[in-house]
Design a protein around this motif. Structure first.
Motif, mmCIF file in Angstrom:
data_model
loop_
_atom_site.group_PDB
_atom_site.id
_atom_site.type_symbol
_atom_site.label_atom_id
_atom_site.label_comp_id
_atom_site.label_asym_id
_atom_site.label_seq_id
_atom_site.Cartn_x
_atom_site.Cartn_y
_atom_site.Cartn_z
ATOM 1 N N THR A 84 2.345 -10.558 0.377
ATOM 2 C CA THR A 84 1.609 -10.475 -0.653
ATOM 3 C C THR A 84 0.440 -9.197 -0.068
ATOM 4 O O THR A 84 0.052 -8.264 -0.648
ATOM 5 C CB THR A 84 0.717 -11.704 -0.820
ATOM 6 O OG1 THR A 84 1.708 -12.432 -1.580
ATOM 7 C CG2 THR A 84 -0.208 -11.363 -2.114
ATOM 8 N N ALA A 85 -0.150 -9.636 1.215
ATOM 9 C CA ALA A 85 -1.251 -8.608 1.849
ATOM 10 C C ALA A 85 -0.745 -7.410 2.121
ATOM 11 O O ALA A 85 -1.509 -6.395 1.835
ATOM 12 C CB ALA A 85 -1.510 -9.270 3.152
ATOM 13 N N ALA A 86 0.510 -7.281 2.582
ATOM 14 C CA ALA A 86 1.098 -5.674 2.853
ATOM 15 C C ALA A 86 1.314 -4.975 1.464
ATOM 16 O O ALA A 86 1.364 -3.824 1.637
ATOM 17 C CB ALA A 86 2.262 -5.954 3.351
ATOM 18 N N GLN A 87 1.528 -5.722 0.297
ATOM 19 C CA GLN A 87 1.745 -5.078 -0.880
ATOM 20 C C GLN A 87 0.609 -4.648 -1.676
ATOM 21 O O GLN A 87 0.887 -4.094 -2.724
ATOM 22 C CB GLN A 87 2.811 -5.976 -1.566
ATOM 23 C CG GLN A 87 4.362 -5.930 -1.129
ATOM 24 C CD GLN A 87 5.184 -7.116 -1.748
ATOM 25 O OE1 GLN A 87 4.516 -7.639 -2.467
ATOM 26 N NE2 GLN A 87 6.336 -7.331 -1.272
ATOM 27 N N ARG A 88 -0.627 -5.011 -1.180
ATOM 28 C CA ARG A 88 -1.756 -4.780 -1.910
ATOM 29 C C ARG A 88 -2.005 -3.269 -2.021
ATOM 30 O O ARG A 88 -1.545 -2.737 -0.984
ATOM 31 C CB ARG A 88 -3.042 -5.552 -1.323
ATOM 32 C CG ARG A 88 -3.003 -6.906 -1.603
ATOM 33 C CD ARG A 88 -4.211 -7.684 -0.897
ATOM 34 N NE ARG A 88 -5.285 -6.791 -0.494
ATOM 35 C CZ ARG A 88 -6.667 -7.152 -0.479
ATOM 36 N NH1 ARG A 88 -6.847 -8.489 -0.800
ATOM 37 N NH2 ARG A 88 -7.558 -6.469 -0.121
ATOM 38 N N HIS A 89 -2.942 -2.839 -2.852
ATOM 39 C CA HIS A 89 -3.242 -1.232 -2.805
ATOM 40 C C HIS A 89 -3.973 -1.165 -1.663
ATOM 41 O O HIS A 89 -3.870 0.078 -0.880
ATOM 42 C CB HIS A 89 -4.371 -0.975 -4.029
ATOM 43 C CG HIS A 89 -4.815 0.157 -4.064
ATOM 44 N ND1 HIS A 89 -4.097 1.468 -4.307
ATOM 45 C CD2 HIS A 89 -6.156 0.617 -3.808
ATOM 46 C CE1 HIS A 89 -4.885 2.518 -4.140
ATOM 47 N NE2 HIS A 89 -6.101 1.993 -3.933
ATOM 48 N N GLU A 90 -4.879 -1.968 -1.155
ATOM 49 C CA GLU A 90 -5.372 -1.881 0.342
ATOM 50 C C GLU A 90 -4.548 -3.085 1.127
ATOM 51 O O GLU A 90 -5.380 -4.211 0.968
ATOM 52 C CB GLU A 90 -6.915 -2.103 0.240
ATOM 53 C CG GLU A 90 -7.494 -2.080 1.696
ATOM 54 C CD GLU A 90 -8.915 -2.429 1.668
ATOM 55 O OE1 GLU A 90 -9.520 -2.761 2.686
ATOM 56 O OE2 GLU A 90 -9.469 -3.054 0.566
ATOM 57 N N PRO A 91 -3.838 -2.946 1.690
ATOM 58 C CA PRO A 91 -3.028 -3.801 2.881
ATOM 59 C C PRO A 91 -4.126 -4.502 3.707
ATOM 60 O O PRO A 91 -5.166 -3.650 4.092
ATOM 61 C CB PRO A 91 -2.124 -2.989 3.551
ATOM 62 C CG PRO A 91 -1.774 -2.066 2.908
ATOM 63 C CD PRO A 91 -3.000 -1.408 2.236
ATOM 64 N N ILE A 92 -4.140 -5.648 3.999
ATOM 65 C CA ILE A 92 -5.021 -6.491 4.936
ATOM 66 C C ILE A 92 -4.460 -7.315 6.092
ATOM 67 O O ILE A 92 -3.114 -7.572 5.488
ATOM 68 C CB ILE A 92 -5.969 -7.372 4.239
ATOM 69 C CG1 ILE A 92 -5.281 -8.517 3.742
ATOM 70 C CG2 ILE A 92 -7.035 -6.518 3.005
ATOM 71 C CD1 ILE A 92 -6.124 -9.579 2.866
ATOM 72 N N PRO A 93 -4.884 -7.372 6.926
ATOM 73 C CA PRO A 93 -4.150 -8.212 8.038
ATOM 74 C C PRO A 93 -4.205 -9.771 7.813
ATOM 75 O O PRO A 93 -5.181 -10.392 7.195
ATOM 76 C CB PRO A 93 -5.241 -8.086 9.363
ATOM 77 C CG PRO A 93 -6.529 -7.892 8.858
ATOM 78 C CD PRO A 93 -6.246 -7.155 7.458
ATOM 79 N N VAL A 94 -3.158 -10.508 7.993
ATOM 80 C CA VAL A 94 -3.134 -11.929 7.775
ATOM 81 C C VAL A 94 -2.706 -12.390 9.200
ATOM 82 O O VAL A 94 -1.835 -11.888 9.763
ATOM 83 C CB VAL A 94 -1.568 -12.110 7.034
ATOM 84 C CG1 VAL A 94 -1.282 -13.777 6.896
ATOM 85 C CG2 VAL A 94 -1.800 -11.651 5.776
ATOM 86 N N TYR A 95 -3.575 -13.379 9.639
ATOM 87 C CA TYR A 95 -3.294 -13.923 11.169
ATOM 88 C C TYR A 95 -2.742 -15.059 10.849
ATOM 89 O O TYR A 95 -3.469 -16.216 10.529
ATOM 90 C CB TYR A 95 -4.611 -13.901 11.588
ATOM 91 C CG TYR A 95 -5.427 -12.413 11.759
ATOM 92 C CD1 TYR A 95 -4.648 -11.659 12.769
ATOM 93 C CD2 TYR A 95 -6.402 -12.026 11.109
ATOM 94 C CE1 TYR A 95 -5.174 -10.272 13.108
ATOM 95 C CE2 TYR A 95 -7.078 -10.852 11.534
ATOM 96 C CZ TYR A 95 -6.342 -9.861 12.452
ATOM 97 O OH TYR A 95 -6.823 -8.606 12.503
#
Length: 526
Positions: free
Chosen positions: A251-262
């Motif tokens: 989900t985080a990688a597919q965002r318009h702005e990808p974000i890190p998931v720790y």
């Protein structure tokens, strides 16, 4: 403070309108009052918007303000007294003494990060003076690290305090200057509400912006995915299953702005028994192993799920001692009916695999969600040719791998996936063998232990609680210890910045007295 079934959104306490949910007592498999209201999309939106609005103000609080906030959270958690421990005991089946220790660990984490903030090393404040006489001239350059933005934190099932609402992810994110929106775990809803109230009270006492903290209750997938998808969220802290972690990463990688998931996910934490150590103290090692395996009904992410050793009489002595100790162990209550079901299914599948032998099992019976300890064994070729044997069974189950020689030990070490820990039991006579094994273990694990056991993760500056995939989603980070703050900060460089606009940590007179690198030289502040 009392449990009302509310979620916390900024300084509001609200009963969600998207349905209701009750916590379960795993010892009796019965529901616990009260019902909790579940969040809807509007609740997620409000919590994230408040966090966004709070961010710029909160990230520029002084080190002292933020440190006092963290310490006040610890004080407010302690002030909950026995009501917190009693509720956590009801919701998890964990012993009172274990929960009291976990509360202490939670407060220690908060206070550690208060010290980290005051010390200022995490800022990486760096100044390079202008060199106007150089060709070409060098401009004045200054760098600091700033908070990355609002962080979504997912409470863990197995640590209702230390890895949940006020756990390490929340503490390190708040220390970094990031507002936090927590998704409470459904296994300990009352515990989560009490701790969330403590954080809310601390925020008010310390005059923090309203959106610095929220705690949502809701369906795991729907609310969790909505939270990670929200544009205001800039990073995610997660402890849980591999399946859940990977879903959030997608989900985080597919965002318009990808974000890190720790994400901390899956680890079987191999234990390597070297020949000389096994010959000298097989009984002692076996006793320590059994205590580690059964601690907390085996529900630790660092549980020793694999033992690797060369076949010998000394290994037989180890197995006999471990088997006798395990057979005396009573079944222990697991955290939830779902975790118990998965454990039973996993051990049944393990026992059905050809070539796997049952070594011993503990006593049966007990509570509704009681787990029977299980120890099994197989040969190295069997393990290497059966991928299912390397899958984590969350609970008090471990597999002994009998190796014909050191080459097979190395083959096992190379074969296993990334781990949180790898343990080596070795005497001085084993050191040459260990030297050959160490490069493999360094590639595979985030923490390498000698002559101990992996359960128990010290809250300290040097601790690493992370490792290569699938133990975590980013092997460069840790979720425990002072450097956990690094996940939630990023560097910003300022070129020829006017003095009137320069942040305090980079001003010439260093008003915060933080350590800095000035023209390549370390200066420790005033």
């Amino acid at each position: 403070m009392s449990i009302q079934g509310n979620m916390i959104i900024g300084q509001q306490r609200r009963f969600g309108q998207a349905g209701q949910l009750k916590a379960i007592n795993p010892a009796t498999n019965t529901e616990i009052e009260p019902a909790f209201g579940l969040a809807n999309a509007a609740d997620v939106e409000q919590a994230c918007q408040l966090a966004r609005e709070a961010f710029d103000q909160y990230r520029e609080t002084t080190p002292e303000q933020r440190a006092v906030f963290l310490e006040t959270i610890a004080d407010e958690i302690l002030a909950l007294g026995t009501s917190l421990i009693d509720r956590a005991h009801q919701e998890t089946g964990l012993p009172i003494a274990r929960l009291e220790g976990e509360r202490g660990r939670t407060m220690n984490q908060l206070r550690l990060f208060a010290k980290v903030v005051r010390d200022g090393y995490y800022l990486n404040a760096t100044l390079d003076s202008a060199l106007l006489e150089r060709t070409p001239p060098r401009p004045d350059l200054r760098m600091r690290k700033i908070a990355i933005g609002p962080v979504a934190v997912f409470g863990a099932s197995n640590f209702p305090l230390a890895f949940s609402v006020a756990g390490g992810d929340t503490a390190s994110a708040l220390a970094a200057g990031c507002p936090v929106v927590v998704k409470a775990h459904s296994a300990h809803l009352g515990t989560s509400e009490l701790v969330a109230q403590a954080i809310q009270t601390a925020a008010a006492k310390c005059h923090m912006p309203e959106g610095v903290f929220s705690c949502l209750i809701g369906d795991g997938r729907q609310i969790g995915q909505s939270l990670v998808s929200h544009a205001a969220i800039k990073a995610v802290g997660f402890t849980g299953s591999r399946q859940g972690g990977i879903a959030l990463m997608r989900t985080a990688a597919q965002r318009h702005e990808p974000i890190p998931v720790y994400a901390e996910m899956s680890s079987i934490n191999p234990v390597f028994l070297m020949p000389s150590a096994l010959a000298a103290r097989s009984t002692q090692i076996a006793q320590g192993f059994v205590e580690s395996l059964t601690l907390g009904a085996g529900q630790f992410c660092t549980n020793p799920g694999l033992v690797i050793a060369i076949d010998s009489t000394d290994l037989e002595n180890f197995i006999e001692t471990a088997a006798n100790a395990l057979q005396a162990k009573a079944a222990a209550t697991m955290l939830t009916p779902g975790i118990h079901h998965a454990y039973v299914k996993g051990t049944e599948q393990l026992s059905s695999i050809a070539g796997v032998s049952k070594v011993a099992e503990g006593q049966a019976g007990g509570s509704a969600c009681a787990a029977q300890v299980r120890l099994s064994s197989c040969t190295a070729p069997q393990f290497l040719n059966t991928p299912a044997l390397s899958e984590e069974i969350f609970g008090p189950s471990s597999l002994i791998i009998r190796c014909a020689d050191l080459d097979e030990v190395h083959a096992i070490a190379e074969f296993i996936e990334g781990q949180l820990t790898a343990t080596v039991h070795a005497n001085e006579a084993d050191y040459e063998l260990v030297k050959a094994l160490m490069p493999i273990l360094e590639r595979k694990a985030g923490r390498i232990l000698f002559n101990g056991f992996p359960t128990g993760v010290e809250v300290a500056h040097a601790m690493v609680h992370g490792g290569p995939f699938p133990s975590t989603s980013d092997s460069r980070t840790t979720s425990v210890g002072a450097t956990a703050i690094d996940r939630f900060i990023r560097p910003v460089c300022y070129q020829e910045l006017p003095a009137a606009l320069t942040p305090a940590s980079l001003q010439q007179d260093n008003p915060w007295s933080v350590p800095r690198i000035v023209n390549g030289e370390l200066q420790l502040g005033k």
